[in-house]
Design an enzyme around this catalytic site. Structure first.
Site, PDB file in Angstrom:
ATOM      1  N   HIS A 120       1.061  -1.091  -0.018  1.00 19.11           N
ATOM      2  CA  HIS A 120       0.067  -0.151  -0.008  1.00 19.11           C
ATOM      3  C   HIS A 120       1.077   1.156   0.022  1.00 19.11           C
ATOM      4  O   HIS A 120       2.048   1.246   0.011  1.00 19.11           O
ATOM      5  CB  HIS A 120      -1.134  -0.002   1.329  1.00 19.11           C
ATOM      6  CG  HIS A 120      -0.625   0.233   2.526  1.00 19.11           C
ATOM      7  ND1 HIS A 120      -1.167   0.618   3.592  1.00 19.11           N
ATOM      8  CD2 HIS A 120       0.745  -0.173   2.866  1.00 19.11           C
ATOM      9  CE1 HIS A 120      -0.416   0.730   4.587  1.00 19.11           C
ATOM     10  NE2 HIS A 120       0.857  -0.061   4.205  1.00 19.11           N
ATOM     11  N   ASP A 198       6.098  -4.571   6.737  1.00 15.16           N
ATOM     12  CA  ASP A 198       4.848  -3.869   6.816  1.00 15.16           C
ATOM     13  C   ASP A 198       3.602  -4.713   7.524  1.00 15.16           C
ATOM     14  O   ASP A 198       3.164  -5.497   6.563  1.00 15.16           O
ATOM     15  CB  ASP A 198       4.292  -3.333   5.702  1.00 15.16           C
ATOM     16  CG  ASP A 198       3.294  -2.251   5.725  1.00 15.16           C
ATOM     17  OD1 ASP A 198       2.436  -2.411   6.893  1.00 15.16           O
ATOM     18  OD2 ASP A 198       2.898  -1.807   4.897  1.00 15.16           O
ATOM     19  N   GLN A 201      -1.629  -4.905   8.232  1.00 19.06           N
ATOM     20  CA  GLN A 201      -2.778  -5.948   8.236  1.00 19.06           C
ATOM     21  C   GLN A 201      -2.492  -7.064   8.994  1.00 19.06           C
ATOM     22  O   GLN A 201      -3.373  -7.596   9.670  1.00 19.06           O
ATOM     23  CB  GLN A 201      -3.095  -6.096   6.552  1.00 19.06           C
ATOM     24  CG  GLN A 201      -3.595  -4.969   5.976  1.00 19.06           C
ATOM     25  CD  GLN A 201      -4.891  -4.068   6.461  1.00 19.06           C
ATOM     26  OE1 GLN A 201      -5.799  -5.104   6.712  1.00 19.06           O
ATOM     27  NE2 GLN A 201      -4.926  -2.839   6.172  1.00 19.06           N
ATOM     28  N   LYS A 224      -5.538  -0.709  13.799  1.00 16.37           N
ATOM     29  CA  LYS A 224      -6.282  -1.798  13.166  1.00 16.37           C
ATOM     30  C   LYS A 224      -5.886  -2.901  13.868  1.00 16.37           C
ATOM     31  O   LYS A 224      -6.284  -4.074  13.673  1.00 16.37           O
ATOM     32  CB  LYS A 224      -5.133  -1.959  11.992  1.00 16.37           C
ATOM     33  CG  LYS A 224      -5.439  -0.902  10.823  1.00 16.37           C
ATOM     34  CD  LYS A 224      -4.730  -1.154   9.538  1.00 16.37           C
ATOM     35  CE  LYS A 224      -4.293  -0.090   8.563  1.00 16.37           C
ATOM     36  NZ  LYS A 224      -5.332   0.698   8.086  1.00 16.37           N
ATOM     37  N   CYS A 361      -5.512   2.644  -1.161  1.00 20.91           N
ATOM     38  CA  CYS A 361      -4.107   3.400  -1.105  1.00 20.91           C
ATOM     39  C   CYS A 361      -3.272   2.204  -1.525  1.00 20.91           C
ATOM     40  O   CYS A 361      -2.096   2.079  -1.036  1.00 20.91           O
ATOM     41  CB  CYS A 361      -3.786   3.520   0.407  1.00 20.91           C
ATOM     42  SG  CYS A 361      -4.664   4.878   1.202  1.00 20.91           S
TER      43      CYS A 361
END
Lengths: 404, 139
Positions: A120, A198, A201, A224, A361
């Site tokens: 993203h 990253d 998520q 999140k 994104c």
């Protein structure tokens, strides 16, 4: 604790509303349990004060709670040292800290960074900026025909190019597929390239163990992970910390300041200039305590049952196309023939079904898929089958409206 | 009242004046704009005939953004540049005739934003920012 959905949903005031609604946008921001909100309220009501800056009782309490939060996060991701946990504003700032605090000082023109097409914008734009500033090269891993990252292409890049960093997502925020981090990191290590994961998520859907992964950096946001906004985390392996320079500077990040020079403090405070998000850090630790009440095995099993159910129901709609391959985690993105995603999301929104429309994104991924935008429904531990049913109803309503 | 009224869906499915061959080009009279929140995009090319504006347009996006430009292309028939530059947010909402929520306002106004900036660009004037088109009150 076993997952008991009624009990679990009761820990969220937001689900008390009587009107039927379905929140299917947790990949953007998850709902927050009351225990987290109460913990933050406690800080403001009973011991609001700065951290590391005084000797009064309130300050002592806030400093203790803030540093305990760091310990909670350390054990949540299984970092070796507590000082490897840096508080930031969000996952985006965490990645920017790697770009500006580490990469800018250790890479030079012609050095390469590997990214995947699943990234993203937060894990793309800082590197594009660095490319502009110091002339590094970006190498992209695309999707292969089976819909997974093309590992042959990755191996070729790692072998042939001068790679100095691999910056890779653990889980796509569009396709929901998880990347083979263990394998990707092992291959990078064999060539001496550090790895940034990253975990924006991944963090809410799978147990993350930074020592087992052997990554150098790992970034995620609080919001999140059932936590507050305004707090993010960057795990930085100790060896990499020694190679870093301060980025955002000011009070709290320095040991000495003179008229003509300053000496930075030790990590992690060297990277935490200014008053940090204190209540938010304490809140994030509480959200981790909340998720820790459940076993990862149960979380994954329950969430994958929801994803399977949604996939089955969506496959019954002939004009709906699910993006990407099977084996999804956390989200499903889709498009409908002849109806723009923004219209689908609007019609769903009218029925109090929250889904996302746009490129989420992830514009390079959408370009690679040949579509300008898509809809995304994403799940969290509090979602139920009825939420999916409501979404299917909304999709069918959109189809009816547009078939007029 | 429903946002997806019959005339909106009709203009979305049968857009008036759309030229699918129109692409972004270097002409001073050609300009494109995007709605960054959802990726709607419009391209416009301007022709002035005896002071009267004629437009060619192409675009993609949601029903609101595409119906709005289709309706606007009919609305501006016979109008001069000055008359078009005077059109505002209220005029577009009236033209659409359906309730426009905060989340859809940029979709609705993309047509106005693009046509005004196409005119401004052709005259060599400073382009409007979104905050101008949205008429954001800074007071």
């Amino acid at each position: 604790m076993k997952i008991d959905l009624i009990n679990l949903r009761e820990s969220f005031s937001i689900f008390e509303k009587e009107k039927s609604s379905a929140y299917l946008d947790s990949a953007a921001t998850a709902q927050v349990p009351d225990s987290v909100i109460n913990k933050m309220e406690e800080y403001y009501k009973y011991y609001c004060s700065n951290v590391h800056r005084g000797v009064n009782l309130q300050n002592e309490k806030s400093t203790n709670e803030f540093e305990t939060a760091r310990n909670v996060i350390q054990s949540f991701v299984d970092a070796k040292y507590v000082s490897e946990i840096v508080f930031t504003k969000n996952c985006t700032e965490s990645i920017n800290l790697v770009a500006n605090g580490w990469a800018k000082h250790n890479l030079k023109a012609g050095d390469g960074i590997v990214l995947s097409i699943l990234e993203h914008h937060s894990n793309i734009v800082p590197w594009l900026q660095l490319k502009k500033e110091i002339g590094i090269n970006l190498h992209w891993i695309d999707l292969s025909e089976d819909g997974q990252l093309d590992m042959n292409q990755y191996e070729k890049i790692i072998e042939e190019e001068n790679i100095k960093l691999v910056a890779i997502t653990g889980q796509s925020n569009v396709l929901g597929i998880q990347t083979d981090l263990i394998n990707i990191i092992a291959k990078a290590k064999a060539k001496g390239a550090p790895v940034l994961v990253d975990a924006a998520q991944l963090i809410a859907h799978k147990q993350v163990n930074v020592q087992k992964l052997d990554c150098d950096f790992l970034a995620f946001s609080g919001h999140k992970l059932y936590g507050p906004t305004g707090i993010g985390v960057l795990y930085v392996k100790r060896e990499r910390q020694e190679e870093m320079q301060p980025w955002i500077t000011g009070g709290g990040s320095v040991l000495e300041v003179h008229r003509d020079k300053f000496i930075p403090s030790e990590t992690p405070s060297m990277f935490e200039a200014g008053t940090p998000p204190i209540a938010e850090a304490i809140g994030l630790a509480e959200s981790i305590k909340w998720i820790n009440m459940y076993e990862w095995k149960d979380i994954q099993e329950y969430e994958s049952s929801l994803i399977s159910y949604a996939t089955e129901e969506m496959n019954k709609i002939s004009s709906l196309k699910i993006l990407g391959s099977n084996n999804k985690h956390g989200c499903i993105s889709f498009i409908l023939d002849g109806i723009h995603p923004h219209d689908v999301a609007d019609i769903a929104g009218e029925m109090d079904v929250s889904i996302r429309a746009g490129n989420h994104c992830a514009m390079p991924l959408h370009t690679a898929l040949g579509i300008p935008a898509s809809n995304r429904m994403s799940i969290a531990l509090y979602n139920k089958k009825e939420d999916i049913d409501l979404l299917i109803k909304a999709i069918n309503k959109a189809i009816t409206i547009f078939s007029k | 009242m429903d946002i997806y009224a019959d005339n909106i869906l009709d203009h979305y499915k049968r857009p008036r004046g759309k030229d699918e061959s129109l692409c972004v080009n270097e002409q001073r009279s050609c300009h494109s704009e995007k709605n960054p929140s959802c990726g709607d995009s419009l391209i416009m090319e301007l022709e002035i005939d005896n002071g009267i504006v004629k437009i060619k347009w192409n675009g993609s996006g949601c029903a609101i953004s595409q119906a709005a430009i289709s309706l606007l292309s009919e609305e501006i028939e016979g109008k001069t540049e000055e008359e078009i530059l005077k059109l505002n947010k209220k005029d577009i909402i009236k033209m659409l005739g359906v309730p426009i929520s905060t989340s859809r306002i940029k979709c609705a106004l993309l047509c106005l934003h693009t046509i005004k900036n196409t005119i401004k660009k052709s005259k060599g004037e400073v382009l409007n920012k979104w905050e101008d088109t949205l008429e954001i009150d800074h007071e």
